[in-house]
Design an enzyme around this catalytic site. Structure first.
Site, PDB file in Angstrom:
ATOM      1  N   ARG A 123      -3.090  -4.785  -1.578  1.00  0.00           N
ATOM      2  CA  ARG A 123      -3.753  -4.514  -0.303  1.00  0.00           C
ATOM      3  C   ARG A 123      -5.093  -5.245  -0.207  1.00  0.00           C
ATOM      4  NH1 ARG A 123      -1.344   0.550  -1.581  1.00  0.00           N
ATOM      5  NH2 ARG A 123       0.099   1.285   0.026  1.00  0.00           N
ATOM      6  N   ARG A 186       3.271  11.569  -0.162  1.00  0.00           N
ATOM      7  CA  ARG A 186       4.235  11.086  -1.153  1.00  0.00           C
ATOM      8  C   ARG A 186       4.087  11.846  -2.466  1.00  0.00           C
ATOM      9  NH1 ARG A 186       2.531   5.025   0.623  1.00  0.00           N
ATOM     10  NH2 ARG A 186       4.237   4.575   2.084  1.00  0.00           N
ATOM     11  N   HIS A 210      -7.103   3.650  -1.305  1.00  0.00           N
ATOM     12  CA  HIS A 210      -5.695   3.624  -0.917  1.00  0.00           C
ATOM     13  C   HIS A 210      -5.101   2.371  -1.548  1.00  0.00           C
ATOM     14  CE1 HIS A 210      -2.005   3.725   1.317  1.00  0.00           C
ATOM     15  NE2 HIS A 210      -2.287   2.632   1.998  1.00  0.00           N
TER      16      HIS A 210
END
Length: 350
Positions: A123, A186, A210
């Site tokens: 990311r 999750r 994240h």
């Protein structure tokens, strides 16, 4: 592309048929000016943006939904596709335009625009491709909706939430990143599956970045109000650390797995963000692990950094950060996560 929306002007010469189709009753009062009209704008109509828009519509969260994108044909196509489902959805006015004026008066602006994450791509590697994009997105949102709350979904979400905060000039409580809200979902699913219980009965958080340096708060996990680790300890049931780390790694890599299988993620993040929108717009004051300005919490003092902490959300955005007890190891991991993000931010020059 001009501002497009549903219209009652279908008569000859564009006459407003709504005025002739209905006749007012005698001595009727005008509509109440105090009636709350809620509006959400979604920036970016890719897979994630449209999953969010579709979920917002089906959950009847707003009176008006505005869509913005640079691709005018796709934008109009997505708008029409949603409008054509009007008979099956709660009544919502849907507008779309490449011009940010369509977002005027938004209560919540959700930013999903950005380069798609490629299979195996971190990311953080997306950062430079997206920062320049935000410089063209955030200022017009602020111009047309100066009282809005910004909810950033684009990745890397923590750094881009910081970027949005700096570009907007907003107080920190009105700039939020979707953060680890989905990661925590999750996490709860995997624990629930491991224990064969309903995920809604599992209280568990992933905090920090994240991404790869996220932190699983094992010390705070409870099922049905029962703290899991302390219960197992009292029952003299050994739970190896490798087992816990395996579950955490499944959370970290779950998005990568979905991307490798179908090319992108959409539905889970759509539900996650709609869940945040509901809490904010309806002032539900629920606690979500979202990306907030973390300076001053848990010894994070190296600079302004956004990362996920359990935060209470409401109509004014972030109402406060929950005072969750962390172990020394978890605090150290959280600080390391903050340093990981700060190292990247120093290269932005913002």
């Amino acid at each position: 592309m001009k501002n497009s929306s549903s219209s009652a002007s279908l008569g000859p010469g564009g006459l407003d048929l709504s005025q002739t189709f209905f006749k007012s009753i005698i001595n009727a009062a005008p509509p109440s000016p105090t009636k709350r009209h809620t509006k959400i704008s979604v920036i970016g109509v890719g897979n994630v943006g449209m999953a969010i828009a579709q979920t917002i519509l089906t959950q009847d969260l707003v009176d008006e939904l505005a869509l913005v994108d640079t691709k005018s044909d796709k934008l109009r196509g997505e708008m029409l596709d949603l409008q054509h489902a009007a008979a099956f959805l709660p009544r919502t006015k849907i507008n779309a335009s490449t011009d940010y004026s369509v977002t005027s008066g938004s209560d919540l602006c959700i930013v999903t625009a950005g380069a798609r994450q490629n299979p195996g791509e971190s990311r953080l590697n997306l950062l430079q491709r997206n920062v320049a994009l935000f410089k063209n997105i955030v200022p017009p949102l602020v111009k047309y909706s100066p009282e809005t709350t910004l909810l950033v979904v684009s990745n890397p979400v923590d750094v881009l939430t910081y970027v949005a905060w700096k570009l907007s000039g907003f107080p920190a409580n009105r700039v939020i990143g979707s953060g680890t809200n989905l990661d925590s979902s999750r996490f709860r699913f995997l624990i629930a599956d491991h224990l064969d219980v309903n995920a809604q009965d599992v209280q568990a958080y992933i905090v920090g970045e994240h991404g790869d340096s996220s932190v699983a708060l094992w010390s705070g996990i409870s099922v049905g109000g029962v703290p899991v680790l302390s219960f197992l300890e009292r029952q003299q049931i050994a739970l190896e650390k490798e087992t816990l780390e395996k579950i955490h790694q499944e959370v970290v890599h779950s998005a990568y797995e979905v991307i490798s299988l179908k090319g992108y993620t959409s539905w889970a993040i759509g539900y996650s963000v709609a869940n945040l929108a509901r809490t904010i717009l309806r002032d539900q004051r629920r606690i979500h692990p979202v990306s907030v300005l973390a300076k001053g919490f848990y010894g994070i003092d190296g600079g302004d950094v956004f990362l996920s902490l359990p935060a209470q959300l409401g109509r004014s955005g972030v109402l406060g950060v929950t005072n969750v007890h962390l172990t020394d190891e978890e605090i150290e991991q959280l600080r390391n996560s903050a340093n990981t993000i700060l190292e990247v931010q120093t290269q932005l020059g913002i």
